[in-house]
Design a protein around this motif. Structure first.
Motif, PDB file in Angstrom:
ATOM      1  N   LYS A   1      -7.291 -10.914  -5.066  1.00 26.05           N
ATOM      2  CA  LYS A   1      -7.875  -9.589  -5.019  1.00 26.05           C
ATOM      3  C   LYS A   1      -7.844  -8.932  -6.391  1.00 26.05           C
ATOM      4  O   LYS A   1      -6.944  -9.188  -7.182  1.00 26.05           O
ATOM      5  CB  LYS A   1      -7.092  -8.709  -4.034  1.00 26.05           C
ATOM      6  CG  LYS A   1      -7.262  -9.097  -2.578  1.00 26.05           C
ATOM      7  CD  LYS A   1      -6.525  -8.119  -1.692  1.00 26.05           C
ATOM      8  CE  LYS A   1      -6.723  -8.466  -0.219  1.00 26.05           C
ATOM      9  NZ  LYS A   1      -5.993  -7.528   0.658  1.00 26.05           N
TER      10      LYS A   1
ATOM     11  N   ARG B   1      -5.629  -3.097  -8.119  1.00 27.78           N
ATOM     12  CA  ARG B   1      -5.993  -1.698  -7.889  1.00 27.78           C
ATOM     13  C   ARG B   1      -5.104  -0.824  -8.760  1.00 27.78           C
ATOM     14  O   ARG B   1      -3.902  -0.786  -8.593  1.00 27.78           O
ATOM     15  CB  ARG B   1      -5.793  -1.352  -6.409  1.00 27.78           C
ATOM     16  CG  ARG B   1      -6.180   0.090  -6.078  1.00 27.78           C
ATOM     17  CD  ARG B   1      -7.671   0.264  -6.249  1.00 27.78           C
ATOM     18  NE  ARG B   1      -8.140   1.513  -5.701  1.00 27.78           N
ATOM     19  CZ  ARG B   1      -8.135   2.672  -6.328  1.00 27.78           C
ATOM     20  NH1 ARG B   1      -7.650   2.741  -7.545  1.00 27.78           N
ATOM     21  NH2 ARG B   1      -8.613   3.754  -5.766  1.00 27.78           N
TER      22      ARG B   1
ATOM     23  N   ASP C   1     -14.401   4.969  -4.760  1.00 28.53           N
ATOM     24  CA  ASP C   1     -13.506   4.564  -3.669  1.00 28.53           C
ATOM     25  C   ASP C   1     -14.158   4.721  -2.297  1.00 28.53           C
ATOM     26  O   ASP C   1     -13.788   4.018  -1.348  1.00 28.53           O
ATOM     27  CB  ASP C   1     -12.223   5.387  -3.707  1.00 28.53           C
ATOM     28  CG  ASP C   1     -11.330   5.038  -4.883  1.00 28.53           C
ATOM     29  OD1 ASP C   1     -11.468   3.914  -5.417  1.00 28.53           O
ATOM     30  OD2 ASP C   1     -10.502   5.877  -5.279  1.00 28.53           O
TER      31      ASP C   1
ATOM     32  N   GLN D   1      -6.118   3.373  -0.238  1.00 33.30           N
ATOM     33  CA  GLN D   1      -6.677   2.028  -0.376  1.00 33.30           C
ATOM     34  C   GLN D   1      -5.578   0.975  -0.481  1.00 33.30           C
ATOM     35  O   GLN D   1      -5.649  -0.075   0.167  1.00 33.30           O
ATOM     36  CB  GLN D   1      -7.580   1.946  -1.602  1.00 33.30           C
ATOM     37  CG  GLN D   1      -8.201   0.562  -1.790  1.00 33.30           C
ATOM     38  CD  GLN D   1      -9.129   0.491  -2.983  1.00 33.30           C
ATOM     39  OE1 GLN D   1      -9.722   1.487  -3.381  1.00 33.30           O
ATOM     40  NE2 GLN D   1      -9.268  -0.690  -3.566  1.00 33.30           N
ATOM     41  N   LEU D   2      -4.565   1.255  -1.279  1.00 32.95           N
ATOM     42  CA  LEU D   2      -3.472   0.290  -1.456  1.00 32.95           C
ATOM     43  C   LEU D   2      -2.715   0.060  -0.156  1.00 32.95           C
ATOM     44  O   LEU D   2      -2.323  -1.074   0.156  1.00 32.95           O
ATOM     45  CB  LEU D   2      -2.525   0.778  -2.555  1.00 32.95           C
ATOM     46  CG  LEU D   2      -3.093   0.739  -3.976  1.00 32.95           C
ATOM     47  CD1 LEU D   2      -2.202   1.530  -4.923  1.00 32.95           C
ATOM     48  CD2 LEU D   2      -3.238  -0.704  -4.465  1.00 32.95           C
TER      49      LEU D   2
ATOM     50  N   GLU E   1      -4.975  -2.027   2.179  1.00 33.72           N
ATOM     51  CA  GLU E   1      -4.995  -3.414   1.695  1.00 33.72           C
ATOM     52  C   GLU E   1      -3.660  -4.112   1.947  1.00 33.72           C
ATOM     53  O   GLU E   1      -3.618  -5.331   2.123  1.00 33.72           O
ATOM     54  CB  GLU E   1      -5.323  -3.446   0.209  1.00 33.72           C
ATOM     55  CG  GLU E   1      -6.765  -3.106  -0.118  1.00 33.72           C
ATOM     56  CD  GLU E   1      -7.041  -3.125  -1.604  1.00 33.72           C
ATOM     57  OE1 GLU E   1      -6.076  -3.233  -2.390  1.00 33.72           O
ATOM     58  OE2 GLU E   1      -8.221  -3.020  -1.989  1.00 33.72           O
ATOM     59  N   GLY E   2      -2.576  -3.340   1.968  1.00 31.02           N
ATOM     60  CA  GLY E   2      -1.253  -3.906   2.204  1.00 31.02           C
ATOM     61  C   GLY E   2      -0.912  -4.072   3.671  1.00 31.02           C
ATOM     62  O   GLY E   2       0.217  -4.437   4.011  1.00 31.02           O
TER      63      GLY E   2
ATOM     64  N   ARG F   1      -0.875  -1.468  -7.349  1.00 32.53           N
ATOM     65  CA  ARG F   1      -0.308  -2.341  -6.334  1.00 32.53           C
ATOM     66  C   ARG F   1       1.059  -2.835  -6.783  1.00 32.53           C
ATOM     67  O   ARG F   1       1.244  -3.248  -7.925  1.00 32.53           O
ATOM     68  CB  ARG F   1      -1.235  -3.539  -6.089  1.00 32.53           C
ATOM     69  CG  ARG F   1      -0.763  -4.475  -4.972  1.00 32.53           C
ATOM     70  CD  ARG F   1      -1.732  -5.613  -4.749  1.00 32.53           C
ATOM     71  NE  ARG F   1      -3.017  -5.114  -4.252  1.00 32.53           N
ATOM     72  CZ  ARG F   1      -4.147  -5.173  -4.924  1.00 32.53           C
ATOM     73  NH1 ARG F   1      -4.165  -5.693  -6.142  1.00 32.53           N
ATOM     74  NH2 ARG F   1      -5.262  -4.726  -4.412  1.00 32.53           N
TER      75      ARG F   1
ATOM     76  N   PRO G   1       3.285  -2.096  -1.044  1.00 39.83           N
ATOM     77  CA  PRO G   1       1.847  -1.899  -1.281  1.00 39.83           C
ATOM     78  C   PRO G   1       1.550  -0.979  -2.451  1.00 39.83           C
ATOM     79  O   PRO G   1       0.523  -1.128  -3.113  1.00 39.83           O
ATOM     80  CB  PRO G   1       1.361  -1.283   0.036  1.00 39.83           C
ATOM     81  CG  PRO G   1       2.344  -1.722   1.067  1.00 39.83           C
ATOM     82  CD  PRO G   1       3.662  -1.779   0.356  1.00 39.83           C
TER      83      PRO G   1
END
Length: 331
Positions: free
Chosen positions: A13, A16, A38, A95-96, A99-100, A232, A237
Motif C-alpha cells: 500500500k 499515508r 481524501d 483513513q489510517l 485501512e488498519g 501509518r 494504524p
C-alpha cells in the motif's frame, strides 16, 4: 500537506502521510486540497465539505470564535485555520484507521458506511470549536447548539431518510460535545475529532497569540513545536510524530495531545512520539514516546525515565467527585 507517498519496499500500500508545518499562509488552501483528495471516493462527505466551507454561517462562527479566544482570552488560534487544519488531520486519521481494520461506531452499529463516517468526522471536527464565540466555559454545549442548523441544512438533501439522518447526526453532535474530554468521547468518531484537535500544536498556532501579547506557557510552548506528522505506524494504524526545537514543547504534547489519545477509544490504535531537533537547544532529552498512560523519556545521558501523563482535566473531575462523595469509578 502531503496525502500519499511512495510505499516502503516491503509494503504494497502507499504510505499515508499528512504533515503540517509553519508558516501557515497557505494552510487553508492546502487543507482544502487534502480534504478533497481524501474524499474523492466518498460523495456524501465531499458534498458536505463543499457546502460547509462556503457556508456564511459557518464562516461567521469561525471568525467570532477566533475573536473571543484570541482577543478576549489570549488563547491560540481557534478559528477558521484551526478548523481546516484539524479537518484535514481528522481525514488522515480516519483513513489510517479504516485501512488498519478499525471499525468506527457508525459501521459497527450498522447505521452507516465509510462515507457516513467521513462525513460525521469532518462536520464534527470542523465545527467543534465554534461555541467559543459565546464563552470558553461550556463551549462544547454552545457549539452543539450553534452547529445544529448548519448540520441540518447540509445533511437534509444528502439524507432524505430522516430516521437515518437523525442517527448519523447524533454522532456528529457527540464529536463536538466530547472533543475537549469534558466528557471524554465514547465513540471512535468522537476520538478522532479529539485527537485531531490535539494534534494542532505547531508554532504557527502559537505565534499569532504571542504577537497579540499572550505570553504564557501555551503560546511559548507552541512556539517550540516545529512539526506534527500523522502517518501509518508500524505497531498501530496511526503514528503521530511531533518534532520540537526546544524541550518546552513537551507541555503541548503532555497537556494537549497525550490526554486526548489516552482518554479516547483511539488509545489502542495510536502511537505518539516526540523528539527534539539535534540543532535545537542544549539537549536534555532526545526522544519521548507514550506507553499506556506514561511518557517514556530517553535522556541524552542514556538514562530512561518514565513519567505519568499529567491530565489536569481528569484530576479536576476526580476532585469534584470526591467533594460530592461520588465513587471514583463513576467519574
Amino acid at each position: 500537506m502531503q496525502n500519499l507517498q511512495e510505499a516502503p519496499a516491503d509494503t504494497k500500500k502507499p504510505q499515508r502521510v499528512v504533515e503540517y508545518t509553519t508558516p501557515r499562509a497557505k494552510l487553508i488552501a492546502e487543507a482544502q486540497a487534502a480534504i478533497r483528495a481524501d474524499l474523492k471516493a466518498f460523495p456524501k462527505a465531499l458534498a458536505a465539505f463543499e457546502a460547509l466551507h462556503t457556508d456564511p454561517e459557518a464562516l461567521a462562527h469561525w471568525d467570532m470564535a477566533n475573536y473571543v479566544t484570541m482577543r478576549k482570552l489570549g488563547y491560540n488560534d481557534h478559528g477558521r485555520v484551526h478548523a481546516f487544519i484539524t479537518g484535514a488531520a481528522s481525514m488522515a486519521i480516519t483513513q489510517l484507521l479504516l485501512e488498519g481494520g478499525v471499525k468506527p461506531d457508525l459501521i459497527e452499529s450498522g447505521i452507516g458506511d465509510a462515507d457516513d463516517v467521513y462525513l460525521t468526522v469532518l462536520l464534527g471536527t470542523m465545527l467543534h470549536d465554534i461555541g467559543n464565540q459565546i464563552h470558553r466555559a461550556s463551549h462544547e454545549a454552545h457549539g452543539m447548539l450553534l452547529a445544529l442548523p448548519i448540520i441540518d441544512r447540509i445533511m437534509t438533501p444528502l439524507y432524505p431518510d430522516a430516521f437515518k439522518r437523525t442517527k448519523v447526526r447524533s454522532f456528529i453532535l457527540s464529536c463536538i460535545n466530547c472533543h475537549d474530554l469534558n466528557p471524554a468521547p465514547l465513540t471512535i468518531e468522537g476520538g478522532i475529532t479529539a485527537v485531531a484537535d490535539g494534534s494542532d500544536i505547531t508554532k504557527g498556532r502559537g505565534r499569532k497569540a504571542f504577537a497579540l501579547g499572550s505570553v504564557d506557557i501555551h503560546s511559548i510552548s507552541a512556539l517550540a513545536v516545529d512539526e506534527v506528522v500523522i502517518e501509518r505506524g508500524a505497531r498501530t494504524p496511526v503514528l503521530i510524530n511531533v518534532t520540537m526545537n526546544n524541550s518546552g514543547g513537551i507541555f503541548q504534547v503532555e497537556e494537549i495531545l497525550a490526554p486526548k489519545v489516552i482518554r479516547s477509544p483511539l488509545r489502542p490504535f495510536v502511537e505518539l512520539r516526540a523528539s527534539i531537533r539535534p540543532e535545537g537547544e542544549e539537549q536534555i532529552l532526545s526522544r519521548v514516546r507514550l506507553e499506556g498512560d506514561h511518557f517514556v523519556m530517553d535522556l541524552e545521558t542514556g538514562e530512561r525515565v518514565e513519567v505519568e501523563v499529567e491530565d489536569s482535566q481528569k484530576k479536576t473531575q476526580r476532585a469534584i467527585a470526591e467533594n460530592l462523595g461520588i465513587p471514583s469509578g463513576r467519574t
